[in-house]
Scaffold this active site. Structure first.
Site, short mmCIF file in Angstrom:
data_model
loop_
_atom_site.label_atom_id
_atom_site.label_comp_id
_atom_site.label_asym_id
_atom_site.label_seq_id
_atom_site.Cartn_x
_atom_site.Cartn_y
_atom_site.Cartn_z
CG HIS A 71 71.06 79.60 70.17
ND1 HIS A 71 70.92 78.53 69.32
CD2 HIS A 71 70.09 80.48 69.83
CE1 HIS A 71 69.91 78.75 68.50
NE2 HIS A 71 69.38 79.93 68.78
CB CYS A 156 98.84 98.75 71.79
SG CYS A 156 97.96 100.13 72.56
#
Length: 180
Positions: A71, A156
């Protein structure tokens, strides 16, 4: 060659990360892609890897090179950080310093002068929610630039602002920022 760190979070728009990856790779950029676990439910890492020609990063605990902390290495290598799509969940994590996955952990490790761009994608009511708007304002205060979502018919069935910005617009903003 400039390095772009692309974060892909869990949104139906995650499939558009393939087009973003493809376009930026064709322009000559190197892309390191970090996907959240939920994003892999919408698009496979193999698709992104095939287009970026680079390993896709998924797990905060995976260390592919024993000589590096993954990271930290990803954050240091980034000439620009882009999250597209950015879900409400990821926006909340980034705004509040929560580092419980690779994407949010890398974001905290970015060098202070790394340009940071976020392209939200979610339901209209989620996007308009005062908490999400507060989190976006917090991110802007610490240097993130938002590519505002489009108004459209959403997955949606609702119509409103929340659809991921057009891929061409995202690519243009990234390219312009890296040319500065």
């Amino acid at each position: 060659m400039k390095n772009i760190l692309l974060g892909v979070s869990g949104s139906i728009s995650a499939y558009k990360a393939a087009d973003i990856t493809n376009e930026l790779t064709k322009m000559g950029y190197h892309l390191d892609v970090v996907m959240t676990k939920s994003s892999t439910k919408f698009i496979t890492p193999l698709t992104i890897q095939s287009l970026s020609h680079r390993q896709v990063h998924l797990d905060v605990m995976a260390e592919p090179d024993a000589a590096l902390i993954n990271h930290i290495a990803l954050a240091k290598a980034a000439d620009l950080f882009l999250v597209a799509p950015a879900s409400a969940n990821t926006i909340g994590k980034l705004a509040n310093g929560i580092a419980d996955d690779l994407l949010s952990t890398v974001a905290l490790a970015l060098l202070p002068d790394t340009p940071k761009i976020i392209a939200p994608a979610m339901n209209t009511y989620m996007y308009q929610n005062p908490i999400v708007q507060r989190n976006l304002a917090t991110l802007k205060e610490v240097g993130y630039e938002e590519i505002v979502p489009r108004e459209a018919l959403l997955a949606c069935g609702d119509y409103g602002r929340g659809a991921l910005a057009n891929v061409s617009d995202i690519v243009h903003v990234v390219n312009s920022k890296l040319k500065e």
